[in-house]
Write a protein that holds these residues in place. Structure first.
Motif, PDB file in Angstrom:
ATOM      1  N   GLN A   1      83.484  67.390  96.173  1.00 60.14           N
ATOM      2  CA  GLN A   1      82.276  67.993  96.721  1.00 60.14           C
ATOM      3  C   GLN A   1      81.058  67.621  95.884  1.00 60.14           C
ATOM      4  O   GLN A   1      79.974  67.346  96.424  1.00 60.14           O
ATOM      5  CB  GLN A   1      82.443  69.513  96.784  1.00 60.14           C
TER       6      GLN A   1
ATOM      7  N   THR B   1      84.943  67.339 111.678  1.00 61.79           N
ATOM      8  CA  THR B   1      85.092  68.780 111.887  1.00 61.79           C
ATOM      9  C   THR B   1      86.358  69.146 112.654  1.00 61.79           C
ATOM     10  O   THR B   1      86.640  70.326 112.848  1.00 61.79           O
ATOM     11  CB  THR B   1      83.880  69.330 112.658  1.00 61.79           C
TER      12      THR B   1
ATOM     13  N   LEU C   1      76.014  73.084  97.033  1.00 53.81           N
ATOM     14  CA  LEU C   1      77.468  72.922  97.106  1.00 53.81           C
ATOM     15  C   LEU C   1      78.106  74.140  97.765  1.00 53.81           C
ATOM     16  O   LEU C   1      77.612  75.263  97.616  1.00 53.81           O
ATOM     17  CB  LEU C   1      78.030  72.706  95.700  1.00 53.81           C
ATOM     18  N   PRO C   2      79.228  73.939  98.477  1.00 58.91           N
ATOM     19  CA  PRO C   2      79.735  74.986  99.369  1.00 58.91           C
ATOM     20  C   PRO C   2      80.547  76.104  98.726  1.00 58.91           C
ATOM     21  O   PRO C   2      80.695  77.162  99.322  1.00 58.91           O
ATOM     22  CB  PRO C   2      80.614  74.200 100.353  1.00 58.91           C
ATOM     23  N   THR C   3      81.102  75.899  97.526  1.00 62.17           N
ATOM     24  CA  THR C   3      81.975  76.914  96.937  1.00 62.17           C
ATOM     25  C   THR C   3      81.518  77.244  95.523  1.00 62.17           C
ATOM     26  O   THR C   3      80.884  76.416  94.848  1.00 62.17           O
ATOM     27  CB  THR C   3      83.441  76.432  96.887  1.00 62.17           C
TER      28      THR C   3
ATOM     29  N   ARG D   1      80.031  74.699  92.679  1.00 58.95           N
ATOM     30  CA  ARG D   1      78.699  74.879  92.087  1.00 58.95           C
ATOM     31  C   ARG D   1      78.772  74.863  90.561  1.00 58.95           C
ATOM     32  O   ARG D   1      77.874  74.330  89.900  1.00 58.95           O
ATOM     33  CB  ARG D   1      78.075  76.180  92.606  1.00 58.95           C
TER      34      ARG D   1
END
Length: 456
Positions: free
Chosen positions: A130, A116, A236-238, A242
């Motif tokens: 991802q 991070t 999934l983050p985006t 996705r």
């Protein structure tokens, strides 16, 4: 000598995750509270009897307490301590492995801090990366998709024994979609195209029969299993990731329809995971069978855990599934080991090759490699060719028909997950030094390789 397993932190995490007190867990396992307390404080190793009781009481996959997570965490710590900002602080790999094993919470805290920390000029993570992280994080097993696909496959079997033909019939009868095979000069830039105006699923004639039925199953999955696929991809983050996830999981679902979990696992166990027999039994290609082997992670009905990799002649990885750790697979973007016969498969196209290999840490794997051609082409053209590699830890060899005649206790080929992640100083095939090595240079000495380095 067998190394003792200390995993008190993971036993405590298992207990707290289930909301159990020490008194309750000790009662469940038939042991004393004081003994459980000693285990959780790493003052007693985990015995085989304790592990069996733990697995029986909580339907636990014992691999969750084995070295996989520890090895992965240790490698992540090694990467952290190669940061240029830590030059001069030399932490031996043995100490990092010990930290990962005995203090996993501290190890994970360090890893998270490193992950991070703001990166300067770091490129954004690609959607494919991802998606790969999602697949590996779930062990390449999605129970809701598998269960729904199994129900759908049972319905399809009512119309006949050929699931591929039943998929085509269902698309036509229930969804008003005809499957048409198109000439290459008509479908010149695509292998599969959905034409909703003409109500057709158009497939290229360059696809073989197994690939055609698989493409039809992908389309059926995108219609009838869309809720399960989108739910899994929703992690999934985006938005772009996705969409990529839906595409990847539709292929997972197609394999689950054509090779339903229960039937496929039973066939694997009956044939000793003979990939060529499985191809014949299910009418699938080698790559489809190999991919399905990596997904058998259902609790209470697990298959032998396999890894899968696909490379081209240049060694570029275009497919990678490693649902367990460690494995001999290089990380995405890195080159693999030239001593693994996966890279030699191109010299003998179409021939299955097996090999017993051993990593630097002593883990052994039994592997298979063979080339595959993805599509046909017009006369005189060179179709794409790839090499598929699959493998499992050698401790599973008794379950594998293709281990017959091999001396599993004899010498194995020493390989690594690519030069940059391997510390074998005596490897004459080495082309690069390890990324975390301390290099040394001496104009008076020329070793087996141009690189002299220490591991720690």
């Amino acid at each position: 000598m067998t190394r003792k397993l200390f995993a008190g932190q993971r036993v405590r995490a298992l207990r707290t995750a289930r909301g159990l007190s020490q008194t309750r867990m000790a009662s469940d396992l038939g042991i004393s509270i004081s003994y459980l307390n000693l285990i959780e404080r790493d003052q007693r190793p985990l015995s085989a009897a304790f592990l069996l009781k733990l697995a029986g009481a909580y339907d636990l996959d014992l691999r969750a307490l084995a070295d996989g997570e520890t090895s992965e965490a240790a490698e992540a710590l090694v990467k952290i301590f190669t940061d240029p900002r830590l030059i001069g602080i030399d932490v031996p790999r043995a100490e990092l492995r010990d930290l990962a094993a005995r203090q996993p919470s501290i190890a994970q805290a360090l890893i998270r801090l490193a992950e991070t920390a703001p990166a300067q000029d770091a490129p954004p993570e690609s959607p494919l990366t991802q998606v790969l992280a999602l697949l590996e994080g779930c062990g390449n097993h999605f129970p809701e998709i598998d269960s729904a696909a199994e129900v759908l496959a049972d319905e399809l079997r009512l119309s006949g024994g050929d699931l591929g033909a039943a998929v085509v019939d269902r698309l036509r009868a229930r969804h008003s979609l005809a499957v048409r095979v198109m000439p290459m000069d008509v479908l010149s830039t695509s292998l599969r195209r959905l034409d909703l105006h003409a109500r057709q699923l158009q497939l290229s004639e360059s696809l073989d029969a197994a690939s055609r039925s698989f493409a039809a199953a992908v389309q059926l999955a995108l219609i009838e299993l869309k809720p399960q696929i989108e739910a899994a991809a929703g992690a999934l983050p985006t938005p772009l990731a996705r969409r990529a996830g839906v595409q990847a999981l539709a292929k997972y679902a197609a394999a689950a329809i054509l090779m339903p979990y229960g039937r496929f696992l039973a066939a694997c166990e009956a044939t000793g995971y003979d990939v060529e027999l499985l191809q014949a039994r299910f009418g699938r290609g080698l790559e489809q069978i190999a991919h399905r082997l990596t997904t058998l992670g259902r609790p209470g009905a697990r298959g032998v855990p396999f890894f899968l990799v696909r490379i081209d002649r240049a060694g570029t990885i275009s497919k990678r599934f490693a649902p367990f750790s460690p494995s001999p697979l290089p990380r995405p973007g890195q080159s693999g080991c030239a001593l693994w016969n996966l890279h030699g498969a191109f010299a003998a196209p179409g021939q299955m090759q097996r090999q017993l290999v051993e990593l630097e840490d002593g883990h052994r794997f039994l592997t298979l490699a063979r080339t595959v051609r993805t599509t046909a082409g017009p006369w005189g053209s060179q179709p794409p060719i790839f090499a598929i590699g699959i493998g499992a830890e050698a401790r599973h060899a008794a379950s594998l028909a293709w281990s017959a005649g091999l001396d599993l206790s004899g010498p194995a080929v020493p390989i690594g997950p690519g030069c940059v992640a391997c510390h074998r100083a005596d490897c004459r095939q080495r082309g690069l030094p390890p990324a975390s090595a301390h290099l040394a240079f001496d104009e008076h000495i020329r070793g087996l390789t141009p690189f002299r380095f220490t591991k720690d």
